[in-house]
Design an enzyme around this catalytic site. Structure first.
Site, PDB file in Angstrom:
ATOM      1  N   ASP A 180      19.383  80.325 -12.721  1.00 48.37           N
ATOM      2  CA  ASP A 180      18.272  81.565 -13.330  1.00 48.37           C
ATOM      3  C   ASP A 180      19.185  82.645 -13.945  1.00 48.37           C
ATOM      4  O   ASP A 180      20.161  82.924 -13.726  1.00 48.37           O
ATOM      5  CB  ASP A 180      17.795  81.900 -12.011  1.00 48.37           C
ATOM      6  CG  ASP A 180      16.643  83.195 -12.108  1.00 48.37           C
ATOM      7  OD1 ASP A 180      16.237  82.930 -13.439  1.00 48.37           O
ATOM      8  OD2 ASP A 180      16.403  83.479 -11.075  1.00 48.37           O
ATOM      9  N   GLU A 239      13.188  77.116 -19.451  1.00 49.85           N
ATOM     10  CA  GLU A 239      12.231  78.404 -19.404  1.00 49.85           C
ATOM     11  C   GLU A 239      13.107  79.524 -20.346  1.00 49.85           C
ATOM     12  O   GLU A 239      14.448  79.470 -20.484  1.00 49.85           O
ATOM     13  CB  GLU A 239      12.107  78.981 -18.085  1.00 49.85           C
ATOM     14  CG  GLU A 239      11.668  80.227 -17.772  1.00 49.85           C
ATOM     15  CD  GLU A 239      11.213  80.869 -16.535  1.00 49.85           C
ATOM     16  OE1 GLU A 239      10.549  79.752 -15.713  1.00 49.85           O
ATOM     17  OE2 GLU A 239      11.483  81.842 -15.937  1.00 49.85           O
TER      18      GLU A 239
END
Ligand code: ZN
Length: 494
Positions: A166, A270
């Site tokens: 992340d 992403e």
């Protein structure tokens, strides 16, 4: 251990799981090898029984008639486990309709999360950590992934889960996560996004930006229609878009080509443009999406920075009407380009979950992290008030230090003083936003502070408590995260 010998001799028909400390859902067999997880007071371990038991690293046990290994929950053994049992290995999940990220900073939350995701068809990302979180918790990506694999094995969760590196910024971080089998990379482009443009006058913008011809051709005097919404750019706005996002788009293209293009990995990609001072307007979102697509970037999810505030661990702050209007357009743009919206800082945003479910038509990715830590601290407040008081006091003293790294509007004077609260009232602090944020952003300090002899001041005690109270924590988590899912699903399920 002699008990376990009896157990192994009775495989596979033993009904005595409890007696031997075996986690009942962990019993698995593959080509003649039995593997299961056993609980001892201080720790869990794996037992492998069968001809090739020695592929696990550990000590031999005498469990005739089968060769038997008692294997610690080490990284080496996690690697073996993932090879033997594919359900313990992360898979790419962003292409599924719904996915949900669960940043388990402590490595103990997955059993509670599993309880929730057995009930919903959204795919969980049990392993999700940013580099900042790794640093603050002194963990590695190996540990983050292994904790998820062991938990999934322990509780027999076989529906598939993801692993998200992340908010990665550097190529070396992306390589690190991919090399371990992480199935999602969230590229954080914030360092390439300019926050100084919003405040500039038209003259300054003109001075800073000469529009490239191809950009002019693509956007000026054009009208783009998406699901009946029309998007247009005037020259000044286009220049501002190029100035704010131009470098970020270039960087994203470079990263995509280096690590993702032409099937280099099957991991999901992403892009997050959320950790900036500037909210992403729908027009800007369109610009970024269109530029990326033109350059061949295939996104699975994009995290814009929505209007209003997504502060840590508390509900949405802002104009819900405006949020809904913009969300509709963001969702339509994402659909048009074939990816899902990713909602970052999704912990506790109860007042907007149903809108998100509704306008994404049930296609979303939502990330949470800090709320899982807060539930762990709520467990402490309910089961060891004395320890909680000590930690709370310490967190208060570290707040101004911690605040440098977060955007929060915490007002410490609104937190009730500990002296005014009875032990059984301490859990109520977790209903109070200022107390939540205070505990939320000080987690690194709480976990890392040491005594003068070098031992941890709280960490060791905390982990011992969380182990003793593991069922209480799992119950609290499943209720709390369950509420997130329930509201999201309300938006699209009839
Ligand atoms: Zn984010």
């Amino acid at each position: 251990m002699s008990n376990l010998k009896d157990f192994v001799q009775q495989l596979p028909n033993s009904k005595d799981f409890k007696k031997y400390g075996v986690y009942p859902d962990s019993l698995n067999q593959v080509s003649g090898l039995w593997v299961f997880m056993v609980k001892e007071p201080d720790q869990d371990f794996l037992v492998a029984a069968g001809k090739n038991a020695s592929i696990f690293h550990g000590e031999s046990m005498h469990c005739e008639p089968l060769p038997c290994i008692k294997a610690p929950l080490s990284h080496d053994n996690a690697v073996v486990l993932r090879e033997l049992f594919p359900f313990t290995k992360p898979i790419p999940v962003l292409s599924k309709k719904r996915s949900f990220g669960l940043g388990d900073r402590l490595g103990i939350a997955t059993p509670g999360h599993i309880k929730v995701f057995k009930k919903y068809n959204a795919y969980p990302i049990f392993a999700q950590q940013s580099i900042r979180e790794l640093n603050l918790t002194n963990r590695t990506y190996e540990e983050v992934l292994d904790a998820a694999s062991f938990a999934v094995f322990r509780d027999g969760y076989k529906d598939g889960f993801g692993a998200d590196g992340d908010h990665l910024k550097k190529p070396s971080e992306i390589e690190y996560a991919l090399s371990l089998g992480f199935t999602m990379i969230t590229l954080d482009c914030s360092e390439y996004i300019r926050n100084d443009i919003t405040g500039m006058t038209k003259a300054q913008v003109n001075h800073e930006c000469v529009l490239p011809e191809d950009i002019k051709k693509r956007y000026l005097n054009k009208k783009f229609e998406i699901e009946g919404i029309s998007i247009t750019f005037d020259e000044e706005e286009l220049k501002r878009n190029v100035l704010v996002y131009g470098k970020a788009v270039e960087y994203a293209i470079h990263i995509y080509q280096t690590y993702f293009a032409n099937g280099k990995t099957n991991a999901n990609f992403e892009i997050s443009i959320d950790e900036t001072a500037t909210p992403t307007s729908p027009t800007q979102h369109y610009f970024v999406a269109n530029e990326l697509t033109l350059h061949g970037v295939k996104l699975d999810t994009m995290a814009p920075r929505f209007c209003g505030e997504f502060q840590k661990g508390v509900d949405y702050v802002g104009d819900i009407k405006q949020f809904e209007e913009e969300l509709k357009i963001h969702a339509a743009i994402a659909r048009h380009y074939g990816y899902k919206l990713s909602i970052h800082s999704g912990s506790d945003k109860f007042s907007i979950f149903t809108l998100i479910g509704k306008h994404t038509l049930g296609n979303f990715h939502v990330k949470t992290a800090g709320t899982n830590w807060l539930e762990a601290m709520r467990t402490v407040a309910s089961s060891d008030p004395k320890l909680y008081r000590e930690i709370h006091q310490y967190a208060l003293s570290m707040f101004s230090e911690a605040k440098k790294f977060y955007h929060v509007t915490t007002d410490l004077t609104k937190i009730p003083s500990l002296d005014s609260l009875k032990d059984e009232e301490l859990v109520n602090l977790f209903k109070q936003n200022d107390a939540r944020q205070m505990i939320h952003i000080t987690y690194g300090y709480i976990l890392n502070v040491k005594n003068s002899d070098g031992s941890y001041r709280f960490k060791t005690k905390l982990y011992k408590l969380w182990r003793e109270q593991s069922e209480v924590y799992a119950e609290m988590l499943s209720k709390h995260i369950g509420r997130h899912l329930e509201l999201l699903y309300k938006g699209f399920e009839k």
